[in-house]
Design a protein around this motif. Structure first.
Motif, mmCIF file in Angstrom:
data_model
loop_
_atom_site.group_PDB
_atom_site.id
_atom_site.type_symbol
_atom_site.label_atom_id
_atom_site.label_comp_id
_atom_site.label_asym_id
_atom_site.label_seq_id
_atom_site.Cartn_x
_atom_site.Cartn_y
_atom_site.Cartn_z
ATOM 1 N N HIS A 93 0.827 -1.208 0.000
ATOM 2 C CA HIS A 93 0.000 0.000 0.000
ATOM 3 C C HIS A 93 0.864 1.262 0.000
ATOM 4 O O HIS A 93 0.590 2.218 -0.731
ATOM 5 N N LEU A 94 1.923 1.273 0.819
ATOM 6 C CA LEU A 94 2.792 2.444 0.878
ATOM 7 C C LEU A 94 3.568 2.626 -0.418
ATOM 8 O O LEU A 94 3.772 3.763 -0.874
ATOM 9 N N LEU A 95 4.004 1.527 -1.007
ATOM 10 C CA LEU A 95 4.722 1.641 -2.277
ATOM 11 C C LEU A 95 3.801 2.128 -3.394
ATOM 12 O O LEU A 95 4.249 2.793 -4.336
ATOM 13 N N ALA A 96 2.516 1.800 -3.294
ATOM 14 C CA ALA A 96 1.584 2.208 -4.346
ATOM 15 C C ALA A 96 1.095 3.633 -4.167
ATOM 16 O O ALA A 96 0.775 4.315 -5.157
ATOM 17 N N THR A 97 1.031 4.118 -2.934
ATOM 18 C CA THR A 97 0.455 5.446 -2.688
ATOM 19 C C THR A 97 1.497 6.540 -2.512
ATOM 20 O O THR A 97 1.186 7.715 -2.714
ATOM 21 N N ARG A 98 2.705 6.209 -2.126
ATOM 22 C CA ARG A 98 3.736 7.213 -1.920
ATOM 23 C C ARG A 98 4.445 7.530 -3.232
ATOM 24 O O ARG A 98 4.831 6.618 -3.977
ATOM 25 N N THR A 99 4.628 8.802 -3.483
ATOM 26 C CA THR A 99 5.369 9.193 -4.692
ATOM 27 C C THR A 99 6.859 8.903 -4.533
ATOM 28 O O THR A 99 7.521 8.521 -5.490
ATOM 29 N N ASP A 100 7.365 9.108 -3.309
ATOM 30 C CA ASP A 100 8.759 8.779 -3.014
ATOM 31 C C ASP A 100 8.815 7.323 -2.560
ATOM 32 O O ASP A 100 8.458 6.988 -1.425
ATOM 33 N N LYS A 101 9.241 6.421 -3.437
ATOM 34 C CA LYS A 101 9.227 4.991 -3.136
ATOM 35 C C LYS A 101 10.206 4.628 -2.023
ATOM 36 O O LYS A 101 9.938 3.733 -1.230
ATOM 37 N N VAL A 102 11.330 5.325 -1.972
ATOM 38 C CA VAL A 102 12.307 5.033 -0.920
ATOM 39 C C VAL A 102 11.734 5.382 0.451
ATOM 40 O O VAL A 102 11.875 4.632 1.429
ATOM 41 N N ARG A 103 11.049 6.514 0.526
ATOM 42 C CA ARG A 103 10.420 6.909 1.790
ATOM 43 C C ARG A 103 9.301 5.941 2.173
ATOM 44 O O ARG A 103 9.138 5.595 3.344
ATOM 45 N N GLY A 104 8.527 5.504 1.187
ATOM 46 C CA GLY A 104 7.474 4.529 1.466
ATOM 47 C C GLY A 104 8.031 3.207 1.957
ATOM 48 O O GLY A 104 7.488 2.585 2.866
ATOM 49 N N LEU A 105 9.164 2.783 1.358
ATOM 50 C CA LEU A 105 9.805 1.549 1.813
ATOM 51 C C LEU A 105 10.353 1.702 3.224
ATOM 52 O O LEU A 105 10.269 0.782 4.044
ATOM 53 N N ARG A 106 10.898 2.891 3.540
ATOM 54 C CA ARG A 106 11.407 3.141 4.881
ATOM 55 C C ARG A 106 10.275 3.130 5.905
ATOM 56 O O ARG A 106 10.437 2.606 7.007
ATOM 57 N N GLU A 107 9.133 3.697 5.543
ATOM 58 C CA GLU A 107 7.987 3.689 6.455
ATOM 59 C C GLU A 107 7.489 2.269 6.686
ATOM 60 O O GLU A 107 7.079 1.919 7.803
ATOM 61 N N ALA A 108 7.500 1.438 5.653
ATOM 62 C CA ALA A 108 7.040 0.060 5.809
ATOM 63 C C ALA A 108 7.941 -0.735 6.742
ATOM 64 O O ALA A 108 7.478 -1.630 7.453
ATOM 65 N N PHE A 109 9.241 -0.389 6.765
ATOM 66 C CA PHE A 109 10.174 -1.117 7.619
ATOM 67 C C PHE A 109 10.246 -0.547 9.032
ATOM 68 O O PHE A 109 10.474 -1.302 9.988
ATOM 69 N N TYR A 110 10.062 0.763 9.194
ATOM 70 C CA TYR A 110 10.325 1.390 10.490
ATOM 71 C C TYR A 110 9.164 2.236 11.006
ATOM 72 O O TYR A 110 9.383 3.081 11.865
ATOM 73 N N ARG A 111 7.946 2.051 10.522
ATOM 74 C CA ARG A 111 6.840 2.885 10.993
ATOM 75 C C ARG A 111 6.561 2.623 12.466
ATOM 76 O O ARG A 111 6.730 1.489 12.961
ATOM 77 N N GLN A 112 6.100 3.659 13.173
ATOM 78 C CA GLN A 112 5.869 3.587 14.607
ATOM 79 C C GLN A 112 4.395 3.283 14.896
ATOM 80 O O GLN A 112 3.510 3.603 14.108
ATOM 81 N N ASN A 113 4.165 2.654 16.075
ATOM 82 C CA ASN A 113 2.828 2.387 16.613
ATOM 83 C C ASN A 113 2.007 1.417 15.776
ATOM 84 O O ASN A 113 0.831 1.201 16.062
ATOM 85 N N LEU A 114 2.587 0.844 14.747
ATOM 86 C CA LEU A 114 1.918 -0.173 13.946
ATOM 87 C C LEU A 114 2.931 -1.246 13.578
ATOM 88 O O LEU A 114 4.139 -0.987 13.538
ATOM 89 N N PRO A 115 2.486 -2.467 13.321
ATOM 90 C CA PRO A 115 3.432 -3.526 12.925
ATOM 91 C C PRO A 115 4.189 -3.143 11.664
ATOM 92 O O PRO A 115 3.604 -2.617 10.714
ATOM 93 N N ASN A 116 5.490 -3.375 11.681
ATOM 94 C CA ASN A 116 6.307 -3.086 10.503
ATOM 95 C C ASN A 116 7.100 -4.326 10.113
ATOM 96 O O ASN A 116 7.077 -5.346 10.802
ATOM 97 N N LEU A 117 7.782 -4.221 8.987
ATOM 98 C CA LEU A 117 8.498 -5.380 8.460
ATOM 99 C C LEU A 117 9.691 -5.764 9.323
ATOM 100 O O LEU A 117 10.072 -6.943 9.367
ATOM 101 N N MET A 118 10.292 -4.806 10.017
ATOM 102 C CA MET A 118 11.405 -5.147 10.905
ATOM 103 C C MET A 118 10.924 -6.017 12.053
ATOM 104 O O MET A 118 11.614 -6.965 12.453
#
Length: 213
Positions: A93-118
């Motif tokens: 979802h983040l990769l599809a909705t974020r224009t900055d793909k690197v930032r979306g990938l970073r959010e998917a790995f390190y987002r706070q208060n929600l389950p992330n890939l890390m």
């Protein structure tokens, strides 16, 4: 005693302004569910099932939590937009909705208060390490005193952990959680109490902001 305090102080405290009968019903529900689990465990240990009952219930609960945190389709408004709770679904979802793909990938790995890939990768890594160490064993050579020259080996596992560490860890974290909330309500602002956990009031109960885990 601990069940009563849990009902009065933790998230069930929202029921306090209503009726004490509701708190009593919650306690009865917890006791009945505990008895049902014990009865199901006895049935499984008598051969009506697979393995130990308590171990099976713990494994089922853990697997359910992992699958839900990884593939949950529930949506949550985080203030930066609507995101999926599941870590894997949130990645696409983040990769599809974020224009900055690197930032979306970073959010998917390190987002706070929600389950992330890390979190998911760390959980899988811990599972693999535990399975690897559980496979360690030492073959103890045994020599027969009755028959000369006959040798055999007796395998001894390196770790006899089973599910006891999970139960102890859950009980320890729950007690720290419980004590932290009591100390935070009595000694708010104390630096030593804040090291255990920081709580914020929300309605009729408190929720943790930062806590030791």
């Amino acid at each position: 005693m601990f069940i009563r305090c849990d009902v009065v102080i933790t998230p069930y405290s929202a029921l306090i302004p209503l009726l004490p009968v509701l708190c009593l019903l919650i306690i009865i529900q917890l006791l009945c569910s505990g008895l049902i689990v014990l009865l199901l465990d006895e049935l499984l240990q008598k051969g009506y099932g697979l393995g130990s009952g308590i171990s099976l219930f713990i494994a089922t609960n853990i697997c359910e939590t992992i699958v839900w945190k990884a593939f949950s389709p529930a949506t949550i408004n985080t203030g930066k937009g609507t995101e999926f709770e599941g870590a894997v679904i949130a990645l696409f979802h983040l990769l599809a909705t974020r224009t900055d793909k690197v930032r979306g990938l970073r959010e998917a790995f390190y987002r706070q208060n929600l389950p992330n890939l890390m979190n998911l990768m760390a959980t899988v890594g811990v599972f693999l390490i535990v399975i690897y160490f559980q496979g360690f064993r030492v073959d103890l050579p045994i020599k027969s005193a009755r028959y000369r020259g006959q040798y055999s080996s007796y395998p001894i596992k390196l770790f006899y952990t089973s599910n006891i560490p999970i139960i102890l860890q859950s009980a320890l974290v729950s007690n720290i959680y419980f004590i932290s909330q009591i100390l935070s309500s009595k000694f708010a602002g104390n630096i030593f109490v804040s090291m255990i956990g920081t709580w914020a009031e929300s309605g009729y109960h408190k929720h943790p902001v930062i806590y030791l885990n």
